[in-house]
Design an enzyme around this catalytic site. Structure first.
Site, PDB file in Angstrom:
ATOM      1  N   ASN A 171       6.740  -9.121  13.435  1.00 29.75           N
ATOM      2  CA  ASN A 171       6.562  -7.829  12.755  1.00 29.75           C
ATOM      3  C   ASN A 171       6.776  -7.973  11.254  1.00 29.75           C
ATOM      4  O   ASN A 171       7.631  -7.331  10.643  1.00 29.75           O
ATOM      5  CB  ASN A 171       7.527  -6.794  13.340  1.00 29.75           C
ATOM      6  CG  ASN A 171       7.041  -5.371  13.106  1.00 29.75           C
ATOM      7  OD1 ASN A 171       5.913  -5.139  12.668  1.00 29.75           O
ATOM      8  ND2 ASN A 171       7.875  -4.406  13.402  1.00 29.75           N
TER       9      ASN A 171
ATOM     10  N   ARG B 225       6.862  -7.888   7.358  1.00 35.95           N
ATOM     11  CA  ARG B 225       6.738  -6.939   6.263  1.00 35.95           C
ATOM     12  C   ARG B 225       6.969  -7.703   4.957  1.00 35.95           C
ATOM     13  O   ARG B 225       8.121  -7.949   4.562  1.00 35.95           O
ATOM     14  CB  ARG B 225       7.752  -5.797   6.404  1.00 35.95           C
ATOM     15  CG  ARG B 225       7.561  -4.942   7.640  1.00 35.95           C
ATOM     16  CD  ARG B 225       6.285  -4.115   7.562  1.00 35.95           C
ATOM     17  NE  ARG B 225       6.125  -3.226   8.709  1.00 35.95           N
ATOM     18  CZ  ARG B 225       5.471  -3.529   9.810  1.00 35.95           C
ATOM     19  NH1 ARG B 225       4.921  -4.728   9.938  1.00 35.95           N
ATOM     20  NH2 ARG B 225       5.364  -2.656  10.797  1.00 35.95           N
TER      21      ARG B 225
ATOM     22  N   ASP C  40       5.648  -1.372  18.868  1.00 38.44           N
ATOM     23  CA  ASP C  40       7.018  -1.209  19.364  1.00 38.44           C
ATOM     24  C   ASP C  40       7.021  -0.726  20.815  1.00 38.44           C
ATOM     25  O   ASP C  40       7.820  -1.180  21.640  1.00 38.44           O
ATOM     26  CB  ASP C  40       7.782  -0.196  18.505  1.00 38.44           C
ATOM     27  CG  ASP C  40       7.712  -0.515  17.024  1.00 38.44           C
ATOM     28  OD1 ASP C  40       7.564  -1.696  16.678  1.00 38.44           O
ATOM     29  OD2 ASP C  40       7.805   0.429  16.216  1.00 38.44           O
TER      30      ASP C  40
END
Length: 327
Positions: A190, A192, A281
């Site tokens: 995930n 970022r 998620d």
């Protein structure tokens, strides 16, 4: 061989923030829409935790299982933090490892959603309480307790990214101890970019966690961005040491590798997505819940797609309980 997961307890480590979402409300005299900010509480690992708590609670009644779902984080001692804690407990989440730190606050972010359901974000989290989880909250005894009492530990790249250098080392050591104790480690990169000093720093820490990972729940776009993978075959080869590997590809079929066998699982069709927030998620939550209950990796992917398809038809990362699909 296929991973055998003992259905005892799951611990998710991460950060929950105050979420501000712009919404339209019809103005006086039905003249025009006015813009308001709706306040929610969300974060990638927290969203996954909520979905697991709901799904496993529903399944436990019929399958006579009792799987604890725990969230591990740090909050402040403010009103938002108190509301978060109460909401999690209302979902049936075990909060024994949620720590309240004096002088700290939860992070905050805003979400803008365009006409196609795609999102853009703005964050205010540089001093959030969750960043101090290892430095100011967890004692060594508590770290050892987390590492010994959970059959599965889930975290994401955001969990790693928000922590200072020394805390990242403590997190990796916790995972090593947990793995030594027989826990399954599940990880979603995930990625970022804004949370990292640079891409090399992110790769350095992701590699350390991936070396310990038993179940990788990845998004192919992240692997392209971080590791320059040109195809899913590149990702599969690079991470061939991971026993169970899922590569999510949005609305395209996901890939799942288990027992050295790679299969594709078609995603459910959604005509017009409302908001893609929390789709990955929720997939993670349904996947891990299904595996805890004995489903095969392919069956778990199917459950992940079902929940994600419902989630993107609603605003926000966590959908109302009444529209939750069953596993």
């Amino acid at each position: 061989m296929t991973l055998i997961i003992k259905p005892a307890s799951i611990a998710c480590i991460g950060e929950c923030m105050v979420e501000l979402t712009q919404t339209d409300v019809l103005g006086e005299n039905n003249s025009e829409n006015e813009k308001f900010l709706k306040v929610n509480f969300a974060g990638d690992t927290l969203n996954t935790t909520v979905y697991m708590a709901r799904l496993l609670k529903e399944a436990s009644a019929s399958q006579q299982t009792d799987i604890a779902v725990r969230y591990i984080t740090a909050l402040g001692q403010d009103n938002f933090s108190s509301r978060m804690l109460a909401a999690w407990q209302g979902e049936g989440i075990d909060t024994r490892h949620v720590y309240s730190l004096s002088g700290k606050l939860p992070g905050l972010y805003s979400v803008n959603v365009d006409a196609t359901g795609e999102r853009s974000f703005h964050y205010w989290r540089s001093e959030s309480a969750a960043r101090s989880l290892f430095s100011d909250a967890l004692t060594q005894d508590q770290i050892e307790s987390i590492a010994s009492e959970n059959s599965l530990i889930f975290l994401s790249g955001i969990t790693v990214a928000i922590l200072p250098y020394e805390s990242r080392k403590q997190l990796v050591n916790l995972l090593k101890t947990a793995k030594h104790n027989g826990s399954i480690i599940a990880f979603d990169t995930n990625h970022r970019p804004a949370l990292w000093k640079d891409a090399e720093d992110a790769r350095h820490w992701y590699k350390q966690v991936l070396e310990l990972t038993d179940i990788a729940l990845l998004t192919f776009e992240d692997e392209q961005l971080l590791f320059n993978d040109q195809s899913v075959e590149d990702t599969l080869k690079r991470l061939e040491h991971i026993p169970e590997l899922i590569i999510k590809r949005g609305s395209a079929p996901c890939l799942v590798k288990s027992n050295r066998d790679v299969q594709t699982v078609v995603a459910q069709k959604v005509s017009t997505p409302v908001d893609t927030t929390g789709a990955g998620d929720s997939f993670n939550g349904a996947y891990l819940s299904s595996r805890m209950l004995g489903a095969s990796p392919v069956e778990a992917c199917q459950a992940g797609h079902r929940l994600a398809a419902e989630v993107i038809m609603h605003r926000g990362g966590v959908i109302p309980k009444e529209v939750m699909p069953a596993l």
